[in-house]
Design an enzyme around this catalytic site. Structure first.
Site, mmCIF file in Angstrom:
data_model
loop_
_atom_site.group_PDB
_atom_site.id
_atom_site.type_symbol
_atom_site.label_atom_id
_atom_site.label_comp_id
_atom_site.label_asym_id
_atom_site.label_seq_id
_atom_site.Cartn_x
_atom_site.Cartn_y
_atom_site.Cartn_z
ATOM 1 N N CYS A 35 86.787 35.177 43.726
ATOM 2 C CA CYS A 35 87.394 36.329 43.061
ATOM 3 C C CYS A 35 86.446 36.733 41.932
ATOM 4 O O CYS A 35 85.235 36.524 42.048
ATOM 5 C CB CYS A 35 88.808 36.002 42.569
ATOM 6 S SG CYS A 35 88.886 34.704 41.299
ATOM 7 N N PHE A 36 86.962 37.329 40.864
ATOM 8 C CA PHE A 36 86.038 37.825 39.848
ATOM 9 C C PHE A 36 85.390 36.693 39.050
ATOM 10 O O PHE A 36 84.173 36.654 38.897
ATOM 11 C CB PHE A 36 86.735 38.804 38.897
ATOM 12 C CG PHE A 36 85.785 39.416 37.896
ATOM 13 C CD1 PHE A 36 84.734 40.221 38.321
ATOM 14 C CD2 PHE A 36 85.916 39.163 36.545
ATOM 15 C CE1 PHE A 36 83.840 40.770 37.417
ATOM 16 C CE2 PHE A 36 85.030 39.718 35.630
ATOM 17 C CZ PHE A 36 83.988 40.526 36.066
#
Length: 363
Positions: free
Chosen positions: A97-98
Site C-alpha cells: 500500500c502507500f
C-alpha cells in the site's frame, strides 16, 4: 510450503521483475506505480475519500470502523477473490500500500483468513519510490553513457537495440520524440515514466559497461527527462548514425505510415482506424506549421492529402515519399546539422548501423 517473509529487498524486486499487487485506491495507482504491478485496491476512490474525511474529523479508530462497514459482505468477498487470483497466479510476488501500514496488513489478514499467506513490501509505495529515485541518481552520477545521434529517419532506435547495454527512452515514454512521435496508446504518467526509467537504468547498471541512449531533448512527448541525466547526455560521446536518404525515407514510411495505420486499424477497426490515422498525420504536420512557414506548410499538406487519397484509392504508398523527402531535406536536416555543429567535439564515431555496432563491441 514455507511462508515467505515480508521484504525490503527493493533492488532484487526490480532486477527480477517481481510481480507486485498495489492495494492503493485506483486514483493513487493512476498517478504512478511500478512496472509489473497490478492494481487490486482494498478501497475504491469513493470509499477511500469517505474514510479520509472520517479520519480527519473523528480519528483513526472511527475511520477504521467506517472502512470495515464500507468494505463488507459481497464487496469484501469480491476484493479477496481478486487478491487470491493474483497470489495464485504470482506465487513469487508481494503486495503493498502507500506506507506498508494498515491497508497492507489488513489485506494480508483477510488473505490469510481465506487460506493464503502472502508477503508485503516493507515501507510500501513510498519506500519503493524513494529507492528508485536514489538508484536513478546513483546510476546517472556513476554511469558511463554513449549517445546515438543522427538525422531523422536513420533508425536510431533500431540501432540502439543492437547495442550491448541500451536504455530506450522513447520506448519507456511511449513516444518517438518528434511532432510525429505520438503512439496509438497513451504515454505513461510522469511518475510511471520516472519509475520505469529508474528500473531500466538499474538493470543496465547491473549488466555493466557503458549505457547507450538515443539523443533526446528535454521532453519525449510530454515525459520530462531528469535534469541530471540531460546534463550527462549533453557531455557524453556521440555516435553518429548515417544512412542514405533513400533508406531514411523508407524507414519513415514504414514507421509513420505503414505501422501507424496498422496500429490505428487494430485499435479502431478499418473505417475509424483510417480516419484517425489520417488525422494523426495531418495534425502532426500542422504542429510544425510555424517552424515550416505558412506557404511551405500548405504545400506539404496538399502533398500529404494527395498521398492519403492515392493510398485510400489504390493502396499505393509511393505518394508519401514526396512529403517525407521534402520534410527531411528542407526542415529536419538543416535543423539537425546546425545542432550537430554545436557538438562536433564530442563525436566518437560516425557510420552506418554495422560500423556503430562494431565500435560498441570493442568498448
Amino acid at each position: 510450503m514455507s511462508i515467505r517473509p515480508d521484504t525490503d529487498q527493493f533492488r532484487q524486486i526490480f532486477l527480477n521483475d517481481t510481480p507486485l499487487m498495489d492495494v492503493r485506491a485506483p486514483v493513487e495507482y493512476a498517478r504512478g506505480s511500478f512496472p509489473n504491478t497490478a492494481n487490486a485496491p482494498l478501497m475504491n476512490d469513493e470509499e477511500r475519500h469517505r474514510v479520509g474525511i472520517c479520519y480527519k474529523e473523528k480519528g483513526q479508530e472511527e475511520a477504521i470502523r467506517l472502512g470495515h462497514q464500507l468494505v463488507a459482505g459481497d464487496i469484501k468477498a469480491e476484493r479477496i477473490e481478486a487478491w487470491k487470483r493474483f497470489a495464485i497466479q504470482h506465487p513469487d510476488g508481494y503486495l503493498f500500500c502507500f506506507r506498508g501500514g494498515l491497508r497492507s496488513r489488513l489485506t494480508q489478514q483477510w488473505l490469510k483468513e481465506a487460506g493464503i499467506d502472502y508477503p508485503l513490501v516493507k515501507g510500501g509505495y513510498k519506500a519503493l519510490r524513494r529507492f528508485l529515485i536514489d538508484s536513478l541518481d546513483d546510476v546517472i552520477q556513476q554511469g558511463t553513457f554513449h549517445v546515438i545521434s543522427g538525422r531523422t529517419g536513420t533508425g536510431k532506435t533500431r540501432v540502439l537495440h543492437d547495442m550491448p547495454n541500451p536504455v530506450d527512452l522513447e520506448g519507456l515514454a511511449n513516444h518517438r520524440g518528434s511532432s510525429f512521435g505520438r503512439q496509438v496508446t497513451p504515454q505513461p504518467s510522469q511518475i510511471d515514466f520516472e519509475n520505469a526509467l529508474a528500473v531500466a537504468m538499474l538493470k543496465a547498471q547491473d549488466r555493466g559497461g557503458p549505457i547507450y541512449l538515443e539523443d533526446e531533448g528535454r521532453l519525449v512527448g510530454r515525459c520530462s527527462l531528469p535534469l541530471d541525466l540531460r546534463e550527462r547526455m549533453a557531455s557524453a560521446p556521440l555516435l553518429i548514425l548515417e544512412r542514405p536518404l533513400s533508406e531514411r525515407i523508407a524507414i519513415i514510411r514504414e514507421d509513420y505510415v505503414e505501422d501507424m495505420l496498422r496500429d490505428y486499424r487494430q485499435r479502431d477497426g478499418e473505417a475509424a482506424g483510417w480516419e484517425n490515422f489520417c488525422d494523426y498525420l495531418l495534425s502532426a504536420l500542422d504542429r510544425v506549421r510555424k517552424r515550416l512557414g505558412g506557404e511551405r506548410h500548405q504545400r506539404l499538406r496538399r502533398i500529404m492529402e494527395d498521398a492519403l487519397a492515392l493510398q485510400a484509392e489504390s493502396g499505393d504508398l509511393s505518394g508519401h515519399e514526396r512529403w517525407i523527402k521534402s520534410l527531411l531535406t528542407d526542415y529536419y536536416d538543416p535543423m539537425y546539422d546546425y545542432q550537430l555543429s554545436q557538438k562536433s567535439g564530442r563525436i566518437a564515431m560516425a557510420g552506418g548501423p554495422q560500423a556503430l555496432a562494431d565500435w560498441a563491441t570493442r568498448q
